[in-house]
Write a protein that holds these residues in place. Structure first.
Motif, PDB file in Angstrom:
ATOM      1  N   ASP A 123     -21.523 -11.150  -3.770  1.00  0.00           N
ATOM      2  CA  ASP A 123     -22.339 -11.271  -2.562  1.00  0.00           C
ATOM      3  C   ASP A 123     -22.591  -9.942  -1.867  1.00  0.00           C
ATOM      4  OD1 ASP A 123     -22.424 -14.031  -2.970  1.00  0.00           O
ATOM      5  OD2 ASP A 123     -20.562 -14.334  -1.855  1.00  0.00           O
ATOM      6  N   THR A 124     -22.031  -8.854  -2.382  1.00  0.00           N
ATOM      7  CA  THR A 124     -22.271  -7.522  -1.830  1.00  0.00           C
ATOM      8  C   THR A 124     -23.339  -6.839  -2.666  1.00  0.00           C
ATOM      9  OG1 THR A 124     -19.979  -7.343  -1.074  1.00  0.00           O
ATOM     10  CG2 THR A 124     -21.221  -5.286  -1.295  1.00  0.00           C
ATOM     11  N   LEU A 125     -24.366  -6.333  -1.987  1.00  0.00           N
ATOM     12  CA  LEU A 125     -25.448  -5.638  -2.672  1.00  0.00           C
ATOM     13  C   LEU A 125     -25.395  -4.155  -2.360  1.00  0.00           C
ATOM     14  CD1 LEU A 125     -28.396  -8.099  -1.940  1.00  0.00           C
ATOM     15  CD2 LEU A 125     -26.946  -7.997  -3.976  1.00  0.00           C
ATOM     16  N   LEU A 126     -25.821  -3.341  -3.310  1.00  0.00           N
ATOM     17  CA  LEU A 126     -25.936  -1.905  -3.088  1.00  0.00           C
ATOM     18  C   LEU A 126     -27.134  -1.640  -2.173  1.00  0.00           C
ATOM     19  CD1 LEU A 126     -25.216  -0.426  -6.638  1.00  0.00           C
ATOM     20  CD2 LEU A 126     -23.622  -1.082  -4.832  1.00  0.00           C
ATOM     21  N   ALA A 127     -27.362  -0.390  -1.860  1.00  0.00           N
ATOM     22  CA  ALA A 127     -28.441  -0.003  -0.947  1.00  0.00           C
ATOM     23  C   ALA A 127     -29.811  -0.455  -1.439  1.00  0.00           C
ATOM     24  CB  ALA A 127     -28.444   1.509  -0.737  1.00  0.00           C
ATOM     25  N   LEU A 173     -22.512  -5.774  -6.424  1.00  0.00           N
ATOM     26  CA  LEU A 173     -21.373  -4.896  -6.654  1.00  0.00           C
ATOM     27  C   LEU A 173     -20.772  -5.167  -8.031  1.00  0.00           C
ATOM     28  CD1 LEU A 173     -19.579  -2.710  -5.529  1.00  0.00           C
ATOM     29  CD2 LEU A 173     -18.251  -4.479  -4.365  1.00  0.00           C
ATOM     30  N   ARG A 174     -20.742  -6.432  -8.438  1.00  0.00           N
ATOM     31  CA  ARG A 174     -20.212  -6.766  -9.771  1.00  0.00           C
ATOM     32  C   ARG A 174     -21.013  -6.073 -10.867  1.00  0.00           C
ATOM     33  NH1 ARG A 174     -16.768 -10.207 -11.256  1.00  0.00           N
ATOM     34  NH2 ARG A 174     -16.968 -11.575  -9.454  1.00  0.00           N
ATOM     35  N   ALA A 175     -22.347  -6.097 -10.774  1.00  0.00           N
ATOM     36  CA  ALA A 175     -23.186  -5.452 -11.787  1.00  0.00           C
ATOM     37  C   ALA A 175     -22.959  -3.941 -11.796  1.00  0.00           C
ATOM     38  CB  ALA A 175     -24.663  -5.769 -11.532  1.00  0.00           C
ATOM     39  N   TYR A 176     -22.827  -3.349 -10.614  1.00  0.00           N
ATOM     40  CA  TYR A 176     -22.556  -1.909 -10.532  1.00  0.00           C
ATOM     41  C   TYR A 176     -21.230  -1.576 -11.203  1.00  0.00           C
ATOM     42  CZ  TYR A 176     -21.091   2.513  -8.438  1.00  0.00           C
ATOM     43  OH  TYR A 176     -20.623   3.791  -8.241  1.00  0.00           O
ATOM     44  N   LEU A 177     -20.191  -2.352 -10.877  1.00  0.00           N
ATOM     45  CA  LEU A 177     -18.858  -2.085 -11.436  1.00  0.00           C
ATOM     46  C   LEU A 177     -18.792  -2.348 -12.943  1.00  0.00           C
ATOM     47  CD1 LEU A 177     -16.722  -3.616  -8.566  1.00  0.00           C
ATOM     48  CD2 LEU A 177     -16.836  -1.192  -9.203  1.00  0.00           C
TER      49      LEU A 177
END
Length: 179
Positions: free
Chosen positions: A141-145, A151-155
């Motif tokens: 549920d946390t999105l990047l800028a 956040l899961r996809a980024y990690l």
């Protein structure tokens, strides 16, 4: 600078920790000063029953009110800076307006801004203590800028999670940012 915060998104929700905190006037002033980059907003908080497997635990969700640190703006931060500290900006001017190097909230979705590894590590360690449901919610549920990448996809990008978890704070911040 940038900041991690919640922002309004109709129909969305996330798992968070809620605390009952009693602050005297001096503590409240210190909190407002420390968190001045945020809009402090009154929100509905759905209190779900504990997920502990105890059949005697109530299954009723109740709603109460709470205070949340939410997205604000550089204009509002500039106003608070003057009200709370009575200081001029780094250049000795009365305003930061128009200074693209100053602020927290001016980053466009196309900026490529990424989380600071040390702070993200701190957040991941802290949310892990809250349990699997909270950890999943934080990553999903946390999105990047860019407001698209979770956040899961980024990690999940090669080497990112490992690099984040290896990022340790300097000694003077180790206790604060140790999770």
């Amino acid at each position: 600078l940038a900041s991690l915060s919640a922002e309004e998104c109709h129909g969305a929700s996330f798992v968070a920790a809620a605390f009952d905190v009693e602050l005297d006037a001096a503590q409240w002033a210190a909190f407002v000063d420390r968190e001045r980059e945020y809009a402090l907003v009154d929100v509905d908080v759905a209190e779900d029953p504990p997920v502990d497997g105890d059949a005697s635990t109530s299954t009723t969700t109740t709603t109460t009110r709470g205070l949340m640190c939410a997205r604000s703006s550089d204009v509002e931060l500039d106003k608070k800076q003057h009200l709370l500290r009575g200081k001029k900006n780094r250049g000795g001017h009365d305003s930061h307006h128009g200074d693209a190097s100053w602020g927290v909230w001016h980053w466009p979705a196309s900026s490529g801004l990424l989380p600071a590894d040390m702070y993200l590590r701190h957040c991941l360690l802290a949310v892990a203590k809250a349990g699997a449901l909270a950890a999943r919610s934080f990553e999903d549920d946390t999105l990047l800028a860019d407001r698209r990448t979770t956040l899961r996809a980024y990690l999940a990008q090669p080497g990112v999670r490992d690099a984040v978890m290896r990022a340790t704070p300097p000694a003077d911040l180790a206790r604060r940012f140790g999770g």
